[in-house]
Design an enzyme around this catalytic site. Structure first.
Site, PDB file in Angstrom:
ATOM      1  N   GLU A 107      47.191 -94.669  65.838  1.00  0.00           N
ATOM      2  CA  GLU A 107      48.053 -95.280  64.818  1.00  0.00           C
ATOM      3  C   GLU A 107      48.491 -96.668  65.254  1.00  0.00           C
ATOM      4  O   GLU A 107      48.282 -97.083  66.397  1.00  0.00           O
ATOM      5  CB  GLU A 107      49.260 -94.363  64.550  1.00  0.00           C
ATOM      6  CG  GLU A 107      48.798 -93.035  63.983  1.00  0.00           C
ATOM      7  CD  GLU A 107      49.910 -92.115  63.531  1.00  0.00           C
ATOM      8  OE1 GLU A 107      51.079 -92.333  63.897  1.00  0.00           O
ATOM      9  OE2 GLU A 107      49.584 -91.161  62.785  1.00  0.00           O
ATOM     10  N   GLU A 125      38.013 -89.040  63.207  1.00  0.00           N
ATOM     11  CA  GLU A 125      36.597 -88.911  62.832  1.00  0.00           C
ATOM     12  C   GLU A 125      35.870 -90.248  62.979  1.00  0.00           C
ATOM     13  O   GLU A 125      34.775 -90.332  63.527  1.00  0.00           O
ATOM     14  CB  GLU A 125      36.470 -88.441  61.374  1.00  0.00           C
ATOM     15  CG  GLU A 125      37.050 -87.066  61.099  1.00  0.00           C
ATOM     16  CD  GLU A 125      38.507 -87.104  60.660  1.00  0.00           C
ATOM     17  OE1 GLU A 125      39.291 -87.894  61.218  1.00  0.00           O
ATOM     18  OE2 GLU A 125      38.852 -86.323  59.764  1.00  0.00           O
ATOM     19  N   CYS A 136      36.767 -92.040  56.035  1.00  0.00           N
ATOM     20  CA  CYS A 136      35.939 -91.345  57.032  1.00  0.00           C
ATOM     21  C   CYS A 136      34.736 -90.673  56.380  1.00  0.00           C
ATOM     22  O   CYS A 136      33.651 -90.637  56.961  1.00  0.00           O
ATOM     23  CB  CYS A 136      36.771 -90.332  57.812  1.00  0.00           C
ATOM     24  SG  CYS A 136      37.938 -91.129  58.947  1.00  0.00           S
ATOM     25  N   ASN A 182      42.946 -89.884  66.627  1.00  0.00           N
ATOM     26  CA  ASN A 182      43.531 -90.915  65.764  1.00  0.00           C
ATOM     27  C   ASN A 182      44.373 -91.870  66.593  1.00  0.00           C
ATOM     28  O   ASN A 182      45.024 -91.480  67.569  1.00  0.00           O
ATOM     29  CB  ASN A 182      44.315 -90.314  64.591  1.00  0.00           C
ATOM     30  CG  ASN A 182      45.365 -89.299  64.990  1.00  0.00           C
ATOM     31  OD1 ASN A 182      45.225 -88.616  65.995  1.00  0.00           O
ATOM     32  ND2 ASN A 182      46.413 -89.194  64.210  1.00  0.00           N
TER      33      ASN A 182
HETATM   34  N1  THU Z   1      44.101 -88.557  60.253  1.00  0.00           N
HETATM   35  C1  THU Z   1      42.944 -88.364  60.957  1.00  0.00           C
HETATM   36  O1  THU Z   1      42.808 -88.834  62.093  1.00  0.00           O
HETATM   37  N2  THU Z   1      41.958 -87.645  60.369  1.00  0.00           N
HETATM   38  C2  THU Z   1      42.075 -86.994  59.170  1.00  0.00           C
HETATM   39  O2  THU Z   1      41.144 -86.329  58.746  1.00  0.00           O
HETATM   40  C3  THU Z   1      43.317 -87.094  58.401  1.00  0.00           C
HETATM   41  C4  THU Z   1      44.295 -88.092  58.901  1.00  0.00           C
HETATM   42  C5  THU Z   1      45.200 -89.257  60.919  1.00  0.00           C
HETATM   43  C6  THU Z   1      45.527 -90.632  60.436  1.00  0.00           C
HETATM   44  C7  THU Z   1      46.992 -90.750  60.812  1.00  0.00           C
HETATM   45  O3  THU Z   1      47.095 -91.157  62.167  1.00  0.00           O
HETATM   46  C8  THU Z   1      47.515 -89.334  60.713  1.00  0.00           C
HETATM   47  O4  THU Z   1      46.383 -88.493  60.752  1.00  0.00           O
HETATM   48  C9  THU Z   1      48.322 -89.064  59.470  1.00  0.00           C
HETATM   49  O5  THU Z   1      47.645 -89.448  58.341  1.00  0.00           O
END
Ligand code: THU
Length: 132
Positions: A46, A57, A91, A44
């Site tokens: 941000e 994902e 996703c 992820n």
């Molecule tokens: N996030 C993901 O990368 N995948 C998931 O399945 C759930 C959420 C990330 C997005 C954000 O950076 C952090 O987790 C909190 O929501």
């Protein structure tokens, strides 16, 4: 758990280490595999605007697409949460585009593992007719 799955999870854990999550501290790693066994990873990323954040994902899928791979069979997701997480709605829809029934393996910190097929958590995703 087969050796293949363990390897996929290991690659997702590796990607998780590169997650950029200074706001949530919730680091996620993903590894998606193709029919031919090629693996692509994502973490992820941000953003200060929050809305521009992209999940692990989706980033794994986009990484694969950039490399010319599309025939996905399975995706592993790892987090440091106590319970395995399921992909967010966006996703799910992105995965649906390429395989509406992709297998999802989600692993928590303790190693607790959930396995599910996308069709169970997104039974009727949206697909446009392809113009090729
Ligand atoms: N996030 C993901 O990368 N995948 C998931 O399945 C759930 C959420 C990330 C997005 C954000 O950076 C952090 O987790 C909190 O929501």
């Amino acid at each position: 758990m087969s050796l293949n799955d363990e390897d996929l999870i290991k690659q997702a854990r590796h990607a998780q280490q590169n997650a950029y999550a200074p706001y949530s501290q919730f680091k996620v790693g993903a590894a998606i595999v193709t029919e031919k066994g090629k693996v692509f990873t994502g973490c992820n990323v941000e953003n200060s605007t929050f809305g521009a954040t992209s999940c692990a994902e989706r980033n794994a899928v986009y990484c694969a697409i950039c490399a010319g791979a599309q025939d996905f069979t399975k995706i592993a997701i790892v987090t440091d949460s106590e319970e395995p997480v399921m992909p967010c709605g966006i996703c799910r829809q992105v995965l649906y585009e390429f395989n509406p029934d992709i297998e999802i393996i989600s692993v928590s910190t303790s190693g607790k593992t959930d396995r599910i097929h996308l069709s169970e958590i997104l039974p009727k995703g949206f697909l446009l007719e392809k113009q090729r």
